[in-house]
Scaffold this motif. Sequence first.
Motif: not given
Length: 112
Positions: A29, A33-34, A37, A40, A42-43
């Motif tokens: 990614e 952060s990506a 996500r 699934a 949290s950052y």
Amino acid sequence: MGRLSLRIDLPQGRIGPGKIALLEAIAREGSISAAARAQAMSYRRAWALVESIGEVLGEPGVTASPGGAGGGGAVLTAAGRKLVADYRAIERAAERVAARRLSALASRLSAG
């Protein structure tokens, strides 16, 4: 057939499928952060895992640049890439060794 899940406990900490999947997601990614996500999570959780990976390695496994207007990003360091490669090689070797017994176990349990 059953599936083997590998967790490696080292004196410096634990490496398992979740941390390796996060590193692979970061590599794919290009950002934490990506990757969070995609996994699934949290950052905040992703950052905590990245930090714990660095503690196990004794050096960063990920290099991140700040976000903002120009964007940010994250890449695996050489140590991070090597950790993923080593883990996946150990996992493949363990799966080869365990395949026959896993298959027998799964067959026995499904027959009962």
